[in-house]
Write a protein that holds these residues in place. Structure first.
Motif, PDB file in Angstrom:
ATOM      1  N   CYS F  89       0.846  -1.196   0.000  1.00 36.46           N
ATOM      2  CA  CYS F  89       0.000   0.000   0.000  1.00 36.46           C
ATOM      3  C   CYS F  89       0.880   1.245   0.000  1.00 36.46           C
ATOM      4  N   HIS F  91       0.264   4.017   1.139  1.00 36.68           N
ATOM      5  CA  HIS F  91       0.113   4.822   2.344  1.00 36.68           C
ATOM      6  C   HIS F  91       1.194   4.444   3.360  1.00 36.68           C
ATOM      7  N   ARG F  92       1.037   3.311   4.009  1.00 35.32           N
ATOM      8  CA  ARG F  92       2.027   2.914   5.016  1.00 35.32           C
ATOM      9  C   ARG F  92       2.612   1.541   4.750  1.00 35.32           C
ATOM     10  N   CYS F 109      -6.951  -1.611   1.336  1.00 36.67           N
ATOM     11  CA  CYS F 109      -5.929  -1.907   2.348  1.00 36.67           C
ATOM     12  C   CYS F 109      -6.578  -1.987   3.717  1.00 36.67           C
ATOM     13  N   HIS F 112      -5.806   1.396   6.729  1.00 40.71           N
ATOM     14  CA  HIS F 112      -6.557   2.653   6.826  1.00 40.71           C
ATOM     15  C   HIS F 112      -7.609   2.776   5.735  1.00 40.71           C
ATOM     16  N   TRP F 114      -7.199   2.764   2.373  1.00 39.88           N
ATOM     17  CA  TRP F 114      -6.883   3.270   1.049  1.00 39.88           C
ATOM     18  C   TRP F 114      -7.304   2.201   0.038  1.00 39.88           C
TER      19      TRP F 114
END
Ligand code: FES
Ligand code: FES
Ligand code: FES
Ligand SMILES: [Fe+3]
Ligand SMILES: [Fe+3]
Ligand SMILES: [Fe+3]
Lengths: 473, 180, 473, 180, 180, 473
Positions: F89, F91-92, F109, F112, F114
């Motif tokens: 992902c 994001h993280r 994901c 969070h 996304w």
């Protein structure tokens, strides 16, 4: 051929710079070289949580604990002092403490019988005179102790670095919040039961970073729990309504996410404690203002850098009863690359009536523990993070994670000046500044050189703060 | 409150007797329900007043006993809280067990006793839980003794009380998202 | 970022110097870099024990063995020679020996069928001519064999270094003691049963170092065994009375702790063997003087550098019968950082009557084996040593272990000149010189450069000896 | 002397018969005594003439059989030596098992036979031993077939002979400080 | 064709009944034959029409079920192919199992049902396979539920059909050279 | 102290030179540093096999796959394109794909929330506007995809290097052979069932190298299987009669061993497919000449560098029926030093009648799978290779493996010009050139610098070819 062509110093410079853009290199979540550095530069220098006084109420009481991966004993010595002893016999390095909890006047090493008082002092050895004559100065052969041990509201912290500042200096503005949480109960706080410990194949920072205030994940990762109504007042769907809270960067890498009820909500809250517990709180300790804030506080989650975290929210582990306050603390201990050990305690105000004590324990464990309805899902993405962080392709891409929330421009989180506590505060919680601050402090600790200087909340927030002032805040 | 002591003061139900087999069948059927992820079937096997606990265990010196915490529990559940857990699993977002792990419960070493209350049966058994997650080929093996009280209800046995006495200190698992 | 900032050479210099003060850096008991060095510089150079001739009595008999972590086959070839073959097919490196014990005229590699005689010589390959024509010189494609193999009293040793000295040179004065132990029986010695092998998560040196003569640990670590009366003539409590023995540094890092009965004790002892076994000993082999010493010998424990150890004491594994002599040998094999494999054999004089043969086996295994009443406790502190040796805090402290016993001054152990054997001897055994000598030799082997030169007993004892002569001896 | 061969020449005691259950109960009770660290209870289950052995095992070619050593034993015990071991555990210095490891003995695959001597019973069973030490979360799992002879004494069965046929060559354990 | 569903529509054979014990004895005897490497004895326990399968399993979302492949099988055997395997083991060149691994099959959680065809018995059981190879001290532990049909032939039960429902996705083993 | 004193570049030079002599350093089969290099320089650059189109027939269908150790998703996007997405992902870095097979319009994901389209494009995130305002350009935050994905006859390959050549260029002359195998069926090929995956504690190269054409091992390693008659037409004993096949070096490190029936053998063969399957083959696709070759082809085994292999032979898994054609493909994926993961698929021509489809599947799995009568023995020597490759003594000796077959002089394998396909061909198969070519390409990939240039079959064969022309060929 080199998996990490960047020398560490350059890597840290680049990391620090990238934080200004809200980027964190994925690699830090799984890298043997970085873990070695963390063990050497963070865990033997920072102040870390060891345990709570209530775990060792009587003289001679001890519990086994860890700093990083290293074994220590937290003991209440016969002189009443609480000490943190390095569990390595000065003779040949065997371990002198065999049980995870107990009471002992002496620690006797099983290998050759060297014996230490529960103060750590050398007490004797078999055939001492025949073996060592007069040459061995007994005063030099006690167990090593953590150079610094301090207690705040019963919470014992230690640092292994003689050059460390005081705990108060180290905590910076975070102390104000720990006071808010744990400094207002008449008789302090206590641990219920023994800590639960479990191994997760993820980096320790995944946990510590999350607890800095990753409110964003709550609504998706924990959606199953929210859907069935475990977390009151949280609604599903794409609503910001549920995110009415503050993100505070408290300096020195510490952060807290704090939730208040609006003033119009009737009745004191005290994180959801019912009257019979809330009466343990008193304005006598810290004054009326802080007491009022506690009264309106409904939830808190935060991390004291590097790896001590806490969480308090009213939650349900029942369909028949209303929300019950929970208060849990955590240590995220490194075990290896992509492997950590989570230590989880439940605490409550001392003097909590037995029935509610059991209720808060059951609810806390039922939601936040290895088997908790909330926490059992947390390790899933953390394990995945460690896995992608270990990829060759992630390295080739130089993949950077997105920590940009609230960094610039039009997002909803805004720096606010009207929050009651110190530090740099944002409202509402949709922002990653608390995480960026954690990593900025991490970079600082990882650098070669002397003990890291203090990092003010403004410095911690540098990038975000600046950015916000350029934006419309 | 601590775990029921080894039940030597109770009357042993003869192995091979009808009650013995009712207990064995109950626990074997229960294991199948859990391994097959038939959570509603499992729920139906629980007595409304179920008391389900797994005390935390720490390493103590031999003289101090088995090391079960007096106040600390991995699980401390009643029907209310267990049904929350099961409802949660039924959502599409219960990540720790979706995809579900592959589990197998090996139940052995049955010893059946008559409880103080007539008709109730106490069963001691050993449980080996084999568990695999996702594409990790290294199994997670957990071990416990269980001390259960079973009670008749509506013509069938129900699980009234369970103590899961885990043989684990530091848990070798990222979550306790399965039942024992 | 570097876990070991000290370059290895400097580390070794400092270690050598610290030995003069009786200090050993804790780190050496758990360090991947050091283990790599040991595998490269010690285990492929030193003479190591491989097995005993009695394990392979007939031509073609073989057993699988290890040098360090590497697989070898000890075989009695068809020409009667005992050989130590590297178990790696010269074709593509598969292993040619599949069983841990057996009899074979040929070793045939399962991968492509290349075949070797039990001398190691290349014997053939499928389609040999069609595949390799005339270009492949068969004489060049035999299995690699240890460059040196020698047998002493049936004990087979090998060295993987062509530059190694002879076994006799390598053993130095230790040979005198191995002769004493195993050179005086009419028909030699033999192994009973198969070796027991077990994995311990500790450094191999913890075992080798202990067997150099850690008599000090006997009275505390093994206190449970002593309390219930397993070891005769050993009393509890703070008494030196039980420590009437000699510590001998025999050169080249070898050491032995040897116990005699006072001359006034009636009757021959021969390590506790009863008359029907003791009669196997004869003065014909090494002369009357050595024979007399054996007659008064009651116990021996020692280590041939690096990892071959032995132990002989009369012990009890019964409450109904008196002490039974035991004689065990050990190899402490490295498996990884903080992981070793212990190989344990029981031996007895050839010709021992069946009943006593079984009795000595049962007593040996009942006391010194993975399940033995003595040895089951030994691994506990060794595992703990490895654990503390791996700590970040231990590294930060530069923690040094205490090997100072008998180093200086007023302690009771004294260098003596009246001991019958060669080497530097101390009396009684309350001294760490035997351990310091082991580590001095270790440092020498770990250094870059050619094969380590011989180390005389005086050199081995350097620090302690000098110190003693300054002290009151 | 080698292990009792698979007992196909003996008369099988029917599974489910009284003697079958006596044997099963004996072994299940024994496992509970050991897992509960009730060492004296265990000692009381042993026949005075007990012969208790665990031969060393090495890897041999298929044609050479199961690989049990003819002369080598991990354990080769009688009541005298077993009681020494148990007395030792009762001291405060038996470090290998103090703190005690957390063990669980899973006993399965019972086959009961009549021994040559009338009244004696031979039981084959499989033993899986789960063991955890201190704060090490990685369990030590050991496996064996056991071939036991049980004999009546003073109104109860006693363990007269035991062969522990371990499924281990190089042992995956730092000590053998527990009983099988 | 997919695995026989959990057999709740079939009539349960009472645990402890004669048929129950015949099934248990059969599976316990079978495990002993395999663990003792008595391959011919094992072959003799198979019905001439045996259908022996172990479907491949992959990780699917909870809603998609247990993840058994519709078409993929680790094993998909009949008597013809099984006897080839056994003959192969008897040569001197079956390296994957020569030297043989040390195996132990723990069979538990028996549930016996009457099959549709009168006289045939369906047995569900759990199988834990402990396996060690050469000098590797780390055991290979495999787990499965087995769903077997047993049929009388020449006065004894024979294995007519077996589904080995492995609890494994990515296999933790270099070979599947043993039988389940 | 350094386990690998040779800097990597020098090591590669020496390796390349040693290949001219038919030598390969044993060490490459177990070395952490080399594995790191492979992950970085081979697996993120080479074209690797990902899966077959038939595994994801419908839009949204996906399967989880690996490149090296890294997680990817092979998906048929809603636009019909087949894509290979990096499962991390943006994001993280958690993983967005949770199941090994499924159908999804979106990958969400769990951390969070996304969300990505099944094209990999960013689709949305909770509270997107409130969280990120207008600063986050959605088009930049899609999942990373493999820079190159191409499909050949339904076989999906990908390369993670933007500088990679086209698949066609990469395959070089090997494409001609893949066309021969899989380019002539009317409706293409398909996978039966799901792939079998298993872990082997051996180096991935042991598998890839073997499948280059290690016909030599068949007669000994698989002797048990041959003895009982599983492989038809193969006789036991020291006969070359069974080795009538061609070894082809196809350039760029690829190799195939191809077996034809003599022209006098009646009837079409098509790798043993019976008429009802063979009729799927047609000359319409590649012309009559290639069709004729297929008609006479009885067996093929080969490796597309680095780790994709295939094997097709008529085999028996029954005593009652005649040989059944089998066709299996393999990926040898690295997991760690001395650890790989084997992925095994069975394929057949699309449209194969159900009964034969099941028959070929049963026979394929019965012979070539983790439990197959052939393949279960393969891992034994591979594990042993990794073990000896990890030895200290092997390193000390600088042990070189023998890859000299057919290198020089009088051996029977001869370069031939009359083979129908491109590349450098030898007849019969008793030669190691195919393996040497694999390693030459490996060396080229392992070097620092830009994307490896093409290696012609002549270059791949350099040493052997030259040598042969000096010899009598
Ligand atoms: S190591 Fe502690 S007394 Fe020797
Ligand atoms: S590896 Fe031994 S014959 Fe090829
Ligand atoms: S990590 Fe994927 S949404 Fe945050
Ligand atoms: Fe969370
Ligand atoms: Fe000892
Ligand atoms: Fe093969």
């Amino acid at each position: 051929m080199q998996p990490h062509p960047t020398p560490m110093a350059q890597f840290l410079d680049e990391f620090d710079a990238s934080l200004l853009e809200g980027s964190v290199p994925l690699r830090v979540f799984n890298d043997p070289e970085i873990l070695d550095g963390e063990l050497e530069r963070i865990f033997t220098r920072a102040w870390v949580f060891i345990g709570h006084e209530s775990e060792i109420p009587a003289r001679g009481d001890y519990v086994q604990r860890r700093i990083g991966r290293d074994p220590f004993v937290l003991v209440r010595s016969d002189d009443g002092e609480v000490r943190v002893l390095f569990d390595a016999c000065r003779h040949r390095g065997a371990m002198v403490c065999r049980a995870e909890r107990g009471n002992a006047a002496l620690f006797r090493c099983p290998y050759h019988g060297w014996t230490y008082k529960n103060t750590g002092e050398f007490a004797g050895a078999p055939f001492f005179r025949a073996a060592y004559g007069s040459e061995l100065d007994k005063s030099e052969w006690g167990l090593y102790a953590a150079p610094h041990t301090e207690i705040l509201h019963g919470f014992v912290f230690a640092s292994l670095d003689p050059d460390a500042p005081t705990l108060e200096e180290y905590l910076g503005d975070m102390k104000w919040y720990l006071d808010l949480l744990w400094g207002q109960c008449k008789d302090g706080w206590e641990v219920i039961g023994d800590p639960q410990r479990f191994v997760v194949e993820a980096d320790w920072k995944s946990g510590a970073d999350n607890f800095c205030g990753d409110d964003y994940h709550t609504f998706y990762l924990h959606r199953s729990t929210i859907e069935i109504g475990v977390m009151d007042g949280v609604k599903r769907g794409d609503s910001t309504e549920n995110l009415q809270g503050y993100h505070v960067q408290a300096g020195n890498g510490h952060a807290i996410s704090h939730f208040l009820v609006p003033p119009e909500v009737p009745g004191p809250r005290f994180w959801g404690y019912p009257p019979e517990v809330a009466e343990r709180f008193t304005p006598d300790k810290l004054g009326q203002e802080r007491y009022e804030l506690a009264k309106h506080s409904i939830g808190s989650v935060g991390t004291v850098f590097p790896n001590f975290s806490f969480l308090a929210f009213p939650l349900r582990h029942s369909r028949k009863e209303g929300p019950v306050s929970t208060m849990v603390i955590r240590c995220f201990q490194p075990r290896g690359p992509a492997e950590m050990e989570i230590w989880a305690w439940v605490i409550c105000p001392k003097g909590t009536p037995e029935e509610y004590r059991r209720k808060t324990y059951r609810t806390s464990m039922g939601t936040f523990s290895a088997g908790g309805t909330f926490e059992q899902d947390d390790s899933e993405p953390w394990i995945a993070q460690a896995r992608t962080a270990g990829t060759a392709y992630g390295r080739k891409l130089g993949m950077e994670l997105n920590y940009k929330m609230g960094l610039k421009g039009a997002a909803s989180a805004t720096r606010v000046d009207d929050f009651a506590g110190p530090g740099v505060a944002f409202y509402p919680v949709l922002e990653d500044g608390v995480h960026r601050g954690f990593h900025r402090r991490w970079v600082q600790f990882m650098r070669e050189g002397g003990y890291p200087s203090a990092m003010t909340p403004e410095q911690q927030n540098a990038s975000a703060g600046e950015a916000r002032s350029n934006g419309d805040g | 409150m601590s775990a029921p002591a080894d039940s030597h003061l109770l009357t042993r139900v003869p192995s091979g007797s009808a009650d013995y087999w009712r207990c064995v069948d109950f626990l074997v059927d229960e294991a199948a329900a859990l391994d097959d992820n038939r959570m509603d079937d499992w729920l139906a096997m629980l007595h409304p007043e179920i008391d389900y606990r797994a005390p935390i265990r720490i390493t103590r010196e031999r003289a101090a006993g088995a090391g079960f915490s007096e106040e600390g529990y991995h699980f401390f559940e009643d029907l209310d809280s267990l049904s929350i857990r099961i409802d949660r699993l039924a959502t599409d977002y219960a990540w720790a067990e979706d995809p579900p792990s592959r589990t197998r419960r090996f139940v052995t070493n049955f010893r059946v006793f008559e409880c103080e209350r007539a008709g109730d049966l106490r069963v001691h058994s050993n449980l080996l839980l084999y568990r695999e997650r996702l594409d990790d080929p290294r199994p997670l093996v957990m071990s416990a003794e269980r001390r259960d009280d079973l009670r008749d209800l509506d013509g069938g046995l129900r699980l009234l009380r369970r103590w899961v006495l885990l043989d684990h200190g530091l848990l070798n698992t990222a979550n306790l998202a399965v039942f024992f």
